[in-house]
Design an enzyme around this catalytic site. Structure first.
Site, PDB file in Angstrom:
ATOM      1  N   LEU A  15       0.797  -1.073  -0.033  1.00 42.10           N
ATOM      2  CA  LEU A  15      -0.120   0.041   0.150  1.00 42.10           C
ATOM      3  C   LEU A  15       0.845   1.245   0.007  1.00 42.10           C
ATOM      4  O   LEU A  15       1.612   1.426   0.804  1.00 42.10           O
ATOM      5  CB  LEU A  15      -0.996   0.088   1.010  1.00 42.10           C
ATOM      6  N   HIS A  16       0.678   1.960  -1.039  1.00 39.52           N
ATOM      7  CA  HIS A  16       1.531   3.226  -0.951  1.00 39.52           C
ATOM      8  C   HIS A  16       0.517   4.596  -1.433  1.00 39.52           C
ATOM      9  O   HIS A  16      -0.276   4.425  -2.181  1.00 39.52           O
ATOM     10  CB  HIS A  16       2.691   3.298  -1.868  1.00 39.52           C
TER      11      HIS A  16
END
Ligand code: AR6
Length: 727
Positions: free
Chosen positions: A624-625
């Site tokens: 997740l970014h």
């Protein structure tokens, strides 16, 4: 270990005794008055606190007090009084927007010997209005179209609470992050716990802070001026007077103001409240410092005390001089450990002489640090540990929302527990100085070891973590980042958005079912680079620009705008937005806060930049970014429709919206239809259509139209304040 066994035996007794500072406040009730417009989240707040708290709370809600129907203020007062009489604490769930509405509830404190607190849900008017309009089944039937006018009218008359109305504590919440922190604080309060007094989180009028980030960054949807009906809250209560910060150390004073040198400020442990003999303590300090002073790289250790006449400072100073300890590496300093920067000494890490339950309050340095840091420190501490053994230390990264972080540049507080020789305190060692000296030595060793490990982690990161107030440092950082960016090339294969995972076949089915996408997704080896960095950032020091326990920050290797960062979650199993649920809210909030901090930093350097923070609905890279991207899209790496539309169509999910959706529905909305990425090219400001990327780029370079209305709401865009903004 014998000592720890002993400690466990006496734990039962200790648990009965109250935490220092709570001794006289056993089972003291609280009247917690919620202050906020309809739609500000008062009922959600109450429900959360009641659900998680072990303290008995009663929610007093005027909308439902008449057998589930709206009732009167008198009924609310009566229910509050009976509940307090039964030893319960009460949550006053009504708007309480002016002093008069609050006064009768505050009066109850005298007859019931309780404290009155306020939590002010001072969220943007637009948010409260849109929530009120959208909601259904509201207890007081304030919903739908009519709600907007009512909320607006009520906000016109808003009068923020002040301590002198009779409150012992007021917590101001300006956004969802603050609200969550306040809910956590009250939710964690057991029957016998108390909270420090004072104002927390209020918008400050302090000139220094105004010049710093709080004034600096302004959301587009915030009103540009403080409205005339708004009462500016008075200054926070400070528990400790500002002492003149006179340098009594051996180091020349100008060196003290050199920001950016990793510096640990620590008080003398156990020599005050815990009554350890100061001659022996000073020997132990100097010996342990001598052992560590060469292990801290370019770091410094500073022994701090409040008073010029401090005996421990002069003893240590003398003994350090005899041992020839490098005065640039270790010195003493007179000042309040929570206000060192204003006294000319910047310390990115401070130590706290803690109590074994790691609780706020109790006096001494512990109370001062918890007070100065605000509730963030308590929350962050609780995440790490519930107690501490004598001789041990634990480092707690300070959230960037904490005042100690933003004002003082403190990134970590290390709690240390020393030996107690005070018979009035739990687990007294009486005169057993054999054990006492051993434990005190262990305490300092553990403290310094924690500092060494922080220095190592931050070592190659220059000063990114140290403060977001210091422009000079930030400029240096930007230069370093550019260099690091170069080194990063080749690590991640060209262009994430080239490989944006679109919804087709198996992938689409899993997303739609919301079954925790990653389980059903095969990430190619090329897509693992961010994951690898998030898992072991220490191995990638050449590319990361910030590491904390929760996130890692790096520059996008193929930036699609002048400034383009990625904030990676570090949790395993959190591969993309499809994996995110309610249990990840705090991670998302941390990612948002870190992204915000970086956007603020860049805006400080270049006021023309405007930022958006958000996620791709279906990313190509695992882990997740959060994208932190400036809205100029001035980059040679922005080459095609997919690139453009991945940031300028509903495929891009604003971080604020994602957080709100998860809070309200438990899951974010994923706009992962591939058609979104092949839509026509439209300017992100005026929405005009353009036939190809070069034409679009020539247009956006000169387009000065305002951003579309939907981007101007809910804090989606971040930019510098308008020139005529008063505060
Ligand atoms: N800035 C700098 N130094 C300070 C400050 C300050 N704001 N406040 C105190 N000191 P103590 P202990 C100095 O009593 O003996 C608490 O109640 C002070 O002059 O905080 O280890 C906790 O809850 C002294 O030299 O620590 C624990 O239960 C030193 O800091 C217990 O006390 C530490 O004094 C710990 O007792």
């Amino acid at each position: 270990m014998e000592f720890e066994d002993e400690m466990m035996k006496s734990k039962g007794k200790v648990e009965e005794e109250k935490e220092e500072g709570n001794n006289n406040k056993k089972r003291k009730g609280i009247i917690l008055i919620l202050v906020g417009a309809p739609g500000s989240g008062k009922s959600t707040f109450c429900e959360h606190v009641i659900r998680v708290s072990t303290r008995p709370w009663v929610r007093v809600c005027q909308d439902s007090i008449g057998n589930g129907k709206a009732g009167t203020k008198a009924q609310c007062l009566a229910l509050s009084a009976t509940s307090l009489k039964d030893g319960k604490s009460v949550l006053i769930d009504r708007c309480n927007l002016n002093k008069e509405q609050r006064a009768d509830f505050i009066k109850l404190k005298d007859s019931h010997q309780v404290d009155v607190h306020a939590v002010v849900l001072d969220l943007p008017a637009k948010l409260c209005i849109s929530r009120s309009v959208k909601r259904t089944g509201h207890e007081g039937n304030l919903q739908g179209g009519k709600a907007a006018a009512v909320v607006n009218r009520m906000l016109q008359k808003k009068e923020l609470p002040k301590l002198n109305e009779g409150f012992t504590r007021i917590t101001f919440c300006q956004n969802e992050i603050d609200v969550q922190a306040a809910m956590d604080t009250y939710g964690a309060l057991s029957s016998s716990d108390s909270l420090p007094s004072g104002c927390f989180g209020e918008k400050t009028t302090d000139t220094k802070v105004q010049l710093g980030i709080m004034k600096f960054l302004k959301r587009v949807d915030a009103p540009s001026k403080v409205s005339s009906d708004k009462t500016i809250p008075g200054p926070s209560i400070e528990t400790i007077d500002v002492k003149p910060s006179v340098n009594e150390g051996q180091e020349p004073s100008e060196t003290h103001s050199l920001d950016g040198i990793p510096t640990l400020a620590f008080p003398s442990i156990s020599t005050a409240d815990f009554q350890f003999d100061i001659e022996r303590a000073s020997d132990i300090i100097v010996e342990t410092v001598e052992e560590f002073v060469n292990k801290i790289g370019n770091g410094r250790l500073v022994l701090v005390d409040l008073s010029r006449g401090s005996k421990i400072l002069s003893l240590v100073k003398g003994k350090a001089a005899i041992k020839n300890i490098d005065p640039k590496k270790f010195f003493t300093f007179v000042g309040d450990i929570t206000k060192l920067r204003s006294g000319g000494l910047h310390c990115n890490v401070i130590a706290n002489a803690a109590n074994w339950r790691l609780k706020p309050g109790g006096g001494g340095v512990n109370a001062a640090i918890f007070d100065a840091a605000g509730p963030d420190l308590d929350i962050a501490t609780k995440k790490r540990a519930g107690s501490l053994a004598p001789g041990k230390a634990i480092a707690v990264p300070l959230p960037s929302t904490s005042k100690l972080f933003s004002k003082e540049g403190v990134t970590h507080v290390i709690h240390v527990l020393g030996p107690n020789m005070n018979s009035k305190r739990p687990n007294c060692l009486k005169d057993d100085y054999n054990m006492g000296c051993k434990v005190l030595r262990e305490a300092y060793s553990s403290l310094f070891e924690n500092f060494v490990s922080i220095v190592r982690t931050q070592g190659k990161l220059s000063d990114h973590d140290i403060s977001n107030c210091d422009q000079k440092l930030r400029k240096e950082d930007s230069a370093n980042v550019a260099e690091k960016n170069g080194k990063f090339k080749g690590y991640i294969e060209e262009n994430e958005s080239k490989r944006l995972c679109l919804t087709n076949g198996k992938e689409k089915a899993s997303n739609n079912a919301n079954t925790g996408g990653s389980m059903n997704k095969d990430w190619g080896s090329w897509a693992q680079a961010l994951y690898n960095i998030a898992m072991i950032p220490e191995k990638h020091r050449n590319v990361v620009i910030e590491i904390s326990d929760d996130v890692v920050v790096l520059n996008d290797v193929y930036p699609k705008a002048q400034k383009h960062l990625l904030v990676l979650a570090r949790a395993e199993g959190l591969d993309r937005l499809a994996d995110v649920g309610q249990e990840h809210l705090s991670t998302l909030r941390t990612m948002h806060a870190v992204g915000l901090k970086w956007a603020e930093t860049f805006i400080k350097e270049n006021e023309s930049l405007v930022f958006r923070l958000g996620y791709h609905s279906a990313p190509s890279m695992r882990q997740l970014h959060l994208h932190v991207i400036s809205q100029d899209f001035d980059s040679k790496h922005l080459k095609n429709k997919k690139h453009w539309n991945s940031f300028n169509s509903p495929f891009f999910r604003d971080s604020e919206d994602v957080i709100q959706e998860i809070s309200e529905q438990g899951k974010p909305t994923l706009n992962d239809d591939e058609k979104l990425l092949s839509m026509e090219l439209r300017c992100n400001r005026c929405r005009s259509a353009h036939p190809n990327i070069p034409r679009l780029k020539s247009h956006i370079a000169i387009c000065k139209s305002p951003f579309p209305t939907h981007l101007l709401q809910n804090g989606r865009l971040l930019h510098a304040p308008m020139k005529d903004d008063a505060c």
